[in-house]
Design a protein around this motif. Sequence first.
Motif, PDB file in Angstrom:
ATOM      1  N   ASP A  79      -2.399  25.025  68.461  1.00 14.78           N
ATOM      2  CA  ASP A  79      -2.763  23.843  67.675  1.00 14.78           C
ATOM      3  C   ASP A  79      -3.188  24.195  66.255  1.00 14.78           C
ATOM      4  O   ASP A  79      -3.150  23.353  65.364  1.00 14.78           O
ATOM      5  CB  ASP A  79      -3.854  23.024  68.377  1.00 14.78           C
ATOM      6  N   GLU A  80      -3.585  25.462  66.008  1.00 15.26           N
ATOM      7  CA  GLU A  80      -3.999  25.851  64.667  1.00 15.26           C
ATOM      8  C   GLU A  80      -2.898  26.563  63.882  1.00 15.26           C
ATOM      9  O   GLU A  80      -3.158  27.093  62.799  1.00 15.26           O
ATOM     10  CB  GLU A  80      -5.246  26.732  64.737  1.00 15.26           C
ATOM     11  N   ALA A  81      -1.681  26.603  64.393  1.00 16.05           N
ATOM     12  CA  ALA A  81      -0.545  27.107  63.617  1.00 16.05           C
ATOM     13  C   ALA A  81      -0.357  26.209  62.398  1.00 16.05           C
ATOM     14  O   ALA A  81      -0.581  24.995  62.468  1.00 16.05           O
ATOM     15  CB  ALA A  81       0.718  27.112  64.473  1.00 16.05           C
ATOM     16  N   HIS A  82       0.030  26.795  61.262  1.00 14.03           N
ATOM     17  CA  HIS A  82       0.110  25.987  60.042  1.00 14.03           C
ATOM     18  C   HIS A  82       1.440  26.191  59.327  1.00 14.03           C
ATOM     19  O   HIS A  82       2.122  27.203  59.498  1.00 14.03           O
ATOM     20  CB  HIS A  82      -1.052  26.319  59.102  1.00 14.03           C
ATOM     21  N   ASP A  83       1.791  25.195  58.508  1.00 10.69           N
ATOM     22  CA  ASP A  83       3.009  25.277  57.714  1.00 10.69           C
ATOM     23  C   ASP A  83       2.683  25.831  56.323  1.00 10.69           C
ATOM     24  O   ASP A  83       1.550  26.273  56.068  1.00 10.69           O
ATOM     25  CB  ASP A  83       3.698  23.912  57.633  1.00 10.69           C
ATOM     26  N   ALA A  84       3.652  25.808  55.417  1.00  9.69           N
ATOM     27  CA  ALA A  84       3.462  26.391  54.091  1.00  9.69           C
ATOM     28  C   ALA A  84       2.371  25.687  53.296  1.00  9.69           C
ATOM     29  O   ALA A  84       1.729  26.284  52.432  1.00  9.69           O
ATOM     30  CB  ALA A  84       4.783  26.344  53.315  1.00  9.69           C
ATOM     31  N   ALA A  85       2.137  24.392  53.589  1.00  8.21           N
ATOM     32  CA  ALA A  85       1.106  23.631  52.892  1.00  8.21           C
ATOM     33  C   ALA A  85      -0.250  23.710  53.586  1.00  8.21           C
ATOM     34  O   ALA A  85      -1.165  22.957  53.249  1.00  8.21           O
ATOM     35  CB  ALA A  85       1.540  22.175  52.755  1.00  8.21           C
ATOM     36  N   GLN A  86      -0.362  24.609  54.580  1.00  3.68           N
ATOM     37  CA  GLN A  86      -1.595  24.813  55.352  1.00  3.68           C
ATOM     38  C   GLN A  86      -1.952  23.622  56.237  1.00  3.68           C
ATOM     39  O   GLN A  86      -3.107  23.466  56.652  1.00  3.68           O
ATOM     40  CB  GLN A  86      -2.775  25.144  54.425  1.00  3.68           C
ATOM     41  N   ASN A  87      -0.995  22.762  56.531  1.00  2.00           N
ATOM     42  CA  ASN A  87      -1.214  21.693  57.503  1.00  2.00           C
ATOM     43  C   ASN A  87      -1.180  22.287  58.913  1.00  2.00           C
ATOM     44  O   ASN A  87      -0.340  23.132  59.214  1.00  2.00           O
ATOM     45  CB  ASN A  87      -0.125  20.617  57.382  1.00  2.00           C
ATOM     46  N   VAL A 137       6.647  24.394  67.488  1.00  2.00           N
ATOM     47  CA  VAL A 137       5.762  25.086  66.550  1.00  2.00           C
ATOM     48  C   VAL A 137       6.580  25.955  65.594  1.00  2.00           C
ATOM     49  O   VAL A 137       6.211  26.123  64.425  1.00  2.00           O
ATOM     50  CB  VAL A 137       4.692  25.908  67.305  1.00  2.00           C
ATOM     51  N   ALA A 138       7.723  26.480  66.055  1.00  2.00           N
ATOM     52  CA  ALA A 138       8.595  27.258  65.166  1.00  2.00           C
ATOM     53  C   ALA A 138       9.189  26.364  64.081  1.00  2.00           C
ATOM     54  O   ALA A 138       9.263  26.756  62.909  1.00  2.00           O
ATOM     55  CB  ALA A 138       9.701  27.928  65.974  1.00  2.00           C
ATOM     56  N   ARG A 139       9.612  25.157  64.464  1.00  2.00           N
ATOM     57  CA  ARG A 139      10.140  24.222  63.452  1.00  2.00           C
ATOM     58  C   ARG A 139       9.055  23.834  62.456  1.00  2.00           C
ATOM     59  O   ARG A 139       9.296  23.720  61.251  1.00  2.00           O
ATOM     60  CB  ARG A 139      10.691  22.967  64.130  1.00  2.00           C
ATOM     61  N   PHE A 140       7.861  23.611  62.958  1.00  2.00           N
ATOM     62  CA  PHE A 140       6.759  23.160  62.097  1.00  2.00           C
ATOM     63  C   PHE A 140       6.367  24.247  61.098  1.00  2.00           C
ATOM     64  O   PHE A 140       6.201  23.972  59.908  1.00  2.00           O
ATOM     65  CB  PHE A 140       5.559  22.784  62.965  1.00  2.00           C
ATOM     66  N   THR A 141       6.209  25.473  61.549  1.00  2.00           N
ATOM     67  CA  THR A 141       5.775  26.546  60.652  1.00  2.00           C
ATOM     68  C   THR A 141       6.899  26.994  59.719  1.00  2.00           C
ATOM     69  O   THR A 141       6.630  27.508  58.634  1.00  2.00           O
ATOM     70  CB  THR A 141       5.267  27.752  61.451  1.00  2.00           C
ATOM     71  N   ASP A 142       8.154  26.826  60.143  1.00  2.00           N
ATOM     72  CA  ASP A 142       9.320  27.052  59.284  1.00  2.00           C
ATOM     73  C   ASP A 142       9.285  28.406  58.585  1.00  2.00           C
ATOM     74  O   ASP A 142       9.394  28.513  57.373  1.00  2.00           O
ATOM     75  CB  ASP A 142       9.425  25.929  58.243  1.00  2.00           C
ATOM     76  N   GLY A 143       9.087  29.452  59.379  1.00  2.00           N
ATOM     77  CA  GLY A 143       9.158  30.796  58.827  1.00  2.00           C
ATOM     78  C   GLY A 143       7.846  31.352  58.324  1.00  2.00           C
ATOM     79  O   GLY A 143       7.795  32.518  57.895  1.00  2.00           O
ATOM     80  N   GLN A 144       6.779  30.563  58.345  1.00  2.00           N
ATOM     81  CA  GLN A 144       5.478  31.089  57.932  1.00  2.00           C
ATOM     82  C   GLN A 144       5.013  32.164  58.903  1.00  2.00           C
ATOM     83  O   GLN A 144       5.235  32.065  60.104  1.00  2.00           O
ATOM     84  CB  GLN A 144       4.439  29.958  57.884  1.00  2.00           C
ATOM     85  N   ALA A 145       4.362  33.182  58.378  1.00  2.00           N
ATOM     86  CA  ALA A 145       3.864  34.252  59.229  1.00  2.00           C
ATOM     87  C   ALA A 145       2.855  33.697  60.229  1.00  2.00           C
ATOM     88  O   ALA A 145       2.038  32.836  59.887  1.00  2.00           O
ATOM     89  CB  ALA A 145       3.219  35.340  58.385  1.00  2.00           C
ATOM     90  N   GLN A 146       2.933  34.163  61.455  1.00  2.00           N
ATOM     91  CA  GLN A 146       2.017  33.717  62.495  1.00  2.00           C
ATOM     92  C   GLN A 146       0.595  34.124  62.126  1.00  2.00           C
ATOM     93  O   GLN A 146       0.316  35.292  61.847  1.00  2.00           O
ATOM     94  CB  GLN A 146       2.425  34.356  63.822  1.00  2.00           C
ATOM     95  N   SER A 147      -0.341  33.165  62.099  1.00  2.00           N
ATOM     96  CA  SER A 147      -1.697  33.435  61.633  1.00  2.00           C
ATOM     97  C   SER A 147      -2.646  33.830  62.759  1.00  2.00           C
ATOM     98  O   SER A 147      -3.721  34.363  62.492  1.00  2.00           O
ATOM     99  CB  SER A 147      -2.255  32.204  60.907  1.00  2.00           C
TER     100      SER A 147
END
Length: 542
Positions: free
Chosen positions: A481-489, A518-528
């Motif tokens: 639930d705390e995975a984020h996209d490029a805009a930190q959403n 979650v992969a679509r949502f983060t769209d390549g962002q590094a896993q935090s």
Amino acid sequence: MPSLIVTSGALAGQVFGFTDTAVVGRGQFSEVRLNDPTVSRRHALIRHNAGNWEVSDQDSANGTLLRGAKLAGTAVLSDGDSLCFGEVMAVFHIADIDRPSLRAGALKSDPGNKLRSRTGNRAAAGALSLGDLLARLKLFCDIGALSRRALDLHTTLDEALRALLAAFAQASLAAVYVTDAGRQSLKRVAHHARPGGGDGFAQAASFVRDALNIEYGIEIADDEARKELAARLKAASVPAALLAIPLRLGGETLGALYLESATAANAWQAADRELFAGVAGQLAWLVASQQAQSPERLVEAHDLALARRIQQRFLPQSAPVLKGWRFADSYAAARVIGGDYFDYIHYSDGRHGIVIADVSGKAVSGALYMARLSAQVRVLARSLAGPDELLVGLNRKLAQELEPGMFVTMLAAALDPDSGKFEFANAGHPAPLLREPDGSVREIGEHGALPLGAMPDTSFPLYAATIAPGACLLLYTDGLDEAHDAAQNLFGKERVTQTLAGAGERAQGALDAQLAQVARFTDGQAQSDDLTLIAISRDRKR
């Protein structure tokens, strides 16, 4: 370089190359990762020993077959030997796969392979013209000259890709993907497209990830290969021609070069494969230089790779097998090694137990305590009657052992498979989500309990719910639930709930849906953060 070629099922045609040692399994840390439910997390080990290649089963749930016979102990492998891991069949090769054969897609030991790397009839194309040869020589020199310029990595790679597209007029897009030390994440760090080219193939990252396992990469440029790739990746369309070549340096795979073209005719020629391999080598050197990949860093990467193999042994090798029930689980560390933990246990009263936990701290600190925690859970559970007692016992130990500022969130549960009663206690962990047979989703339990190690005399309330036939339960760590996209959403609990509601009744489907969303949502962002999921479903009665 030795290799395994998968010859059955949805993975058929995938080629996995490795060096001296390879773990074969379903787990995240496997060098040969076979994502099939019949394959254990750490299923088998292939290694080079005293001049021979050997294979041994690693106490897998469904066993390993060598040349059709069940493997017991360690056996010597020969070139062309057939292997079966669970229900996944493969062929072992000692020598490199012949490069012309790979280009033409003629993996002769596997005539039915589904992932072919080929160029159709272009392998027989005529020789390059003098102008073409000069353009390619200039490209090689231009990229080499970039190492002498004081530019950041993104600018350096962008300049290299511009030069690449200038030399290949039919190519529409070029990109560079970079992996971390453990090859757990793959990120596009640079790309250059011709006007109107946009971001290119939507599933390019998946295509590139497959290519990382093949020494000379993958090239696809004919109709049959495109159809096979589209079906495997469930893609609406595939570029006319595309290729991906790994960036390798000093035995390490740093990433990949990716190219695509809107036309298959003359996008590049068969002779260009040698050039692309050279360019990939130059790009690997540029990436390594920018990332300070000194010999010390290479040793560090080797040590971390060894650490992830060791950590793999602390996780369950396979899910429980209970009549009328289905289990699915997934573990993905944010770095090479992680602090999440889960296990399947038994309590003293004979009930089946499940634990899922998140140790504060990332990488080494979290992983070290995760290993100790796993041993404590298994020892305590055998003498305790339920989840609340387990958390109380662990809490007393952790309150004495944990360093200041460290803590552990954990959910411990017990399942009665006959009645469907699911009983659990929660120490600061995300509450379970239960999808009822009618598709509605609700959170069970309450929030507010302290994590383990915070105070020595904490008690943990016991909660219960019934998993009805047709229902599915999801346990997870906050990396979801705390995975984020490029805009930190944040991905958020609402998306988790919506995904579970639409995922169907089966555990594996529920788990796959969460990972895909979650992969679509983060769209390549590094896993935090580390991400662990456990899905449990109960079959409908027939």
